[in-house]
Design a protein around this motif. Structure first.
Motif, PDB file in Angstrom:
ATOM      1  N   ARG A  26      -4.418   8.513  -9.014  1.00  0.00           N
ATOM      2  CA  ARG A  26      -3.608   7.367  -8.288  1.00  0.00           C
ATOM      3  C   ARG A  26      -2.096   7.240  -8.903  1.00  0.00           C
ATOM      4  O   ARG A  26      -2.006   7.220 -10.214  1.00  0.00           O
ATOM      5  N   ARG A  76       2.481   2.876  -2.420  1.00  0.00           N
ATOM      6  CA  ARG A  76       1.738   3.781  -3.497  1.00  0.00           C
ATOM      7  C   ARG A  76       0.711   4.727  -2.939  1.00  0.00           C
ATOM      8  O   ARG A  76       0.627   5.784  -3.302  1.00  0.00           O
ATOM      9  N   THR A  77      -0.115   4.051  -2.528  1.00  0.00           N
ATOM     10  CA  THR A  77      -1.331   4.752  -1.865  1.00  0.00           C
ATOM     11  C   THR A  77      -1.012   5.772  -0.904  1.00  0.00           C
ATOM     12  O   THR A  77      -1.505   6.916  -1.058  1.00  0.00           O
ATOM     13  N   GLY A 123       0.623   8.450  -2.814  1.00  0.00           N
ATOM     14  CA  GLY A 123      -0.124   9.235  -3.044  1.00  0.00           C
ATOM     15  C   GLY A 123      -1.090  10.363  -2.336  1.00  0.00           C
ATOM     16  O   GLY A 123      -1.188  11.542  -2.843  1.00  0.00           O
ATOM     17  N   LYS A 127       0.925  -1.488   0.035  1.00  0.00           N
ATOM     18  CA  LYS A 127      -0.098   0.027  -0.188  1.00  0.00           C
ATOM     19  C   LYS A 127       0.779   1.063   0.071  1.00  0.00           C
ATOM     20  O   LYS A 127       0.432   2.372   0.550  1.00  0.00           O
ATOM     21  N   HIS A 144      -8.390  12.925  -7.684  1.00  0.00           N
ATOM     22  CA  HIS A 144      -8.601  11.354  -7.298  1.00  0.00           C
ATOM     23  C   HIS A 144      -7.589  10.791  -7.960  1.00  0.00           C
ATOM     24  O   HIS A 144      -7.726   9.497  -8.356  1.00  0.00           O
TER      25      HIS A 144
END
Length: 152
Positions: free
Chosen positions: A38, A18-19, A22, A16, A36
Motif C-alpha cells: 500500500r 493512492r489506491t 498503487g 481513493k 500487496h
C-alpha cells in the motif's frame, strides 16, 4: 507521458487516489504486487509503503517474510528515486545491504530516505531504508545503492 511523481501528485489528491496509484505502480513493476503493498507517501527524498501482515507475505513462523520486507523497502526506494532523480538522468539499483533486527509480527511501514547531498555525490547514491512494526520497533534496516547517470 507524465512522470511517476506527477501521476502520484495528481492521483493522491483524489478520493481513493493512492489506491489507484498503487495499482498502477504495481502494474508497472508487477513483482511489487506480490507483496500487496500500500503506497503511503512519495516525494523527493522520501518514499513510504506498507507491507501487510497477511498469509501470502508470511514465513513459517507467521511473521512478514524477510524477502517481503525487502520487497517493500525496494518499492519505497523506487518511489523516492522516481520523485528525486534529476531531470535527464536515470537510476538503477546496484545492491542492497540489510540487517534483520527483530521479528516482523505486524504490518510493516517501509521507508526510504535521502538528502540533497547524497544525490550530489553521484553517480553512486545511497538510500537509507527501514521497516518498522506497528509498535515502532525497527525490524529491518539498511541501504540500497543506486547508480544514477545521464540518460543517453
Amino acid at each position: 507521458m507524465p512522470s511517476t511523481y506527477a501521476m502520484y501528485r495528481k492521483l493522491s489528491a483524489l478520493p481513493k487516489g493512492r489506491t489507484i496509484f498503487g495499482a498502477l505502480f504495481t502494474r508497472a513493476a508487477p513483482y511489487f504486487g506480490s507483496a500487496h503493498l500500500r503506497v503511503v507517501d512519495m516525494r523527493p527524498h522520501h518514499g513510504e509503503v506498507v507491507v501487510p501482515l497477511r498469509r501470502s507475505n508470511q514465513n513459517h513462523i507467521g511473521t512478514v517474510h524477510a524477502i517481503a520486507a525487502c520487497n517493500g523497502l525496494e518499492a519505497a526506494m523506487g518511489l523516492l528515486a522516481e520523485a528525486t532523480c534529476p531531470p535527464g538522468h536515470r537510476w538503477l539499483p546496484k545492491g542492497m545491504d540489510v540487517k534483520y533486527l527483530a521479528k516482523s509480527d505486524s504490518d510493516l511501514v517501509c521507508t526510504a530516505d535521502t538528502d540533497e547531498e547524497s544525490w550530489s555525490q553521484g553517480p553512486d547514491v545511497a538510500v537509507a531504508v527501514r521497516a518498522t512494526r506497528a509498535d515502532g520497533t525497527v525490524t529491518v534496516e539498511g541501504t540500497i545503492h543506486l547508480w544514477v547517470t545521464p540518460r543517453k
